[in-house]
Design an enzyme around this catalytic site. Structure first.
Site, PDB file in Angstrom:
ATOM      1  N   GLY A   1       0.784  -1.239   0.000  1.00  0.00           N
ATOM      2  CA  GLY A   1       0.000   0.000   0.000  1.00  0.00           C
ATOM      3  C   GLY A   1       0.810   1.280   0.000  1.00  0.00           C
TER       4      GLY A   1
ATOM      5  N   ASN B   1      -5.348   2.439 -13.116  1.00  0.00           N
ATOM      6  CA  ASN B   1      -4.363   1.512 -12.546  1.00  0.00           C
ATOM      7  C   ASN B   1      -2.974   2.084 -12.754  1.00  0.00           C
ATOM      8  OD1 ASN B   1      -3.407  -1.014 -11.461  1.00  0.00           O
ATOM      9  ND2 ASN B   1      -2.823  -1.601 -13.535  1.00  0.00           N
TER      10      ASN B   1
ATOM     11  N   HIS C   1       1.035   0.856 -13.330  1.00  0.00           N
ATOM     12  CA  HIS C   1       1.815  -0.315 -13.715  1.00  0.00           C
ATOM     13  C   HIS C   1       3.304   0.053 -13.695  1.00  0.00           C
ATOM     14  CE1 HIS C   1       2.501  -4.176 -15.625  1.00  0.00           C
ATOM     15  NE2 HIS C   1       3.399  -3.562 -16.370  1.00  0.00           N
TER      16      HIS C   1
HETATM   17  C1  GRF Z   1       3.188  -1.093  -7.594  1.00  0.00           C
HETATM   18  O1  GRF Z   1       4.473  -1.302  -8.106  1.00  0.00           O
HETATM   19  C2  GRF Z   1       2.195  -0.971  -8.716  1.00  0.00           C
HETATM   20  O2  GRF Z   1       2.740  -0.428  -9.874  1.00  0.00           O
HETATM   21  C3  GRF Z   1       1.802  -2.402  -8.963  1.00  0.00           C
HETATM   22  O3  GRF Z   1       1.771  -2.988  -7.685  1.00  0.00           O
HETATM   23  C4  GRF Z   1       2.691  -2.303  -6.827  1.00  0.00           C
HETATM   24  C5  GRF Z   1       1.966  -1.951  -5.572  1.00  0.00           C
HETATM   25  O4  GRF Z   1       2.811  -1.419  -4.593  1.00  0.00           O
HETATM   26  N1  GRF Z   1       0.548  -2.455  -9.680  1.00  0.00           N
HETATM   27  P1  GRF Z   1       2.196  -0.809  -3.254  1.00  0.00           P
HETATM   28  O5  GRF Z   1       1.318  -1.885  -2.625  1.00  0.00           O
HETATM   29  O6  GRF Z   1       1.419   0.416  -3.613  1.00  0.00           O
HETATM   30  O7  GRF Z   1       3.385  -0.495  -2.377  1.00  0.00           O
END
Ligand code: GRF
Length: 201
Positions: free
Chosen positions: A12, A107, A109
């Site tokens: 998160g 989203n 990525h």
């Molecule tokens: C991030 O790298 C995002 O791009 C991918 O999942 C990861 C989540 O990281 N979809 P976090 O839980 O927000 O630290």
């Protein structure tokens, strides 16, 4: 003020970046709900600490993807959610869900799409040997990691980068880019035309 629901299955850190941006009024929106499919997600702790309502829904309690998503969508409608923000949500969203929130689900990525789709994007880019990678914020459509691109930001891969060092830089970039994209979104500045997203002036 627009209502956001942030979806996260894990650590998160992007949720935290969004929470911080909202607190500083860099994103003028209300995070009404945090949703997770993982009971151990640290994002749920972050939501609690920030005083944000949260919901954990266990996929094992539902007969299929659509019934899970119908349950979630009912809650989103009840809370009058305007935008769905996927931030490390490790589930595929059903077509049903996407239809309910057309061009209202985004989203992030950790690669420059359309390169390195999927869940291992950072290590895939490193292993491939590309010299530049980055971060993409995009609308969610029924094509996985294939929706219209909102914003991208690039970084150079160094010869001595490891998965840890590269991941750190990618995450730092994400924490800047996601609030920026959200700011545009909640202010109604994004215009989607086919595959392209234009920023209105
Ligand atoms: C991030 O790298 C995002 O791009 C991918 O999942 C990861 C989540 O990281 N979809 P976090 O839980 O927000 O630290």
């Amino acid at each position: 003020m627009k209502n956001l629901a942030v979806f996260s299955s894990g650590f998160g850190s992007n949720l935290q970046a969004i929470v911080n941006s909202v607190k500083k009024s860099k994103v003028k929106a209300n995070i009404a709900l945090v949703i997770s499919d993982n009971v151990d997600a640290y994002s749920l702790v972050r939501a609690k600490k920030a005083g944000i309502d949260f919901l954990y829904a266990d996929p094992a309690d539902f007969k299929d993807r659509t019934s899970y998503d119908k349950f979630i969508v009912r809650r989103l409608k009840k809370e009058k959610i305007d935008y769905v923000v996927l931030a490390g949500f490790m589930r595929i969203i059903s077509d049903y869900f996407i239809r309910q929130y057309k061009h209202k689900i985004i989203n992030i990525h950790p690669a420059l799409l359309p390169s390195f789709k999927g869940t291992q994007a950072i290590s895939d880019a490193l292993d491939y040997g590309v010299k530049v990678t980055g971060v993409t914020v995009h609308f969610v459509t029924s094509t996985l990691d294939g929706g219209p691109v909102i914003l991208q930001s690039a970084l150079d891969i160094k010869d001595d980068d490891t998965l840890i060092s590269l991941s750190e830089r990618i995450h730092r970039l994400e924490h800047k880019l996601y609030p920026k994209a959200l700011d545009l979104l909640v202010n109604g500045k994004l215009l989607v035309k086919g595959r392209k997203v234009f920023v209105k002036r």
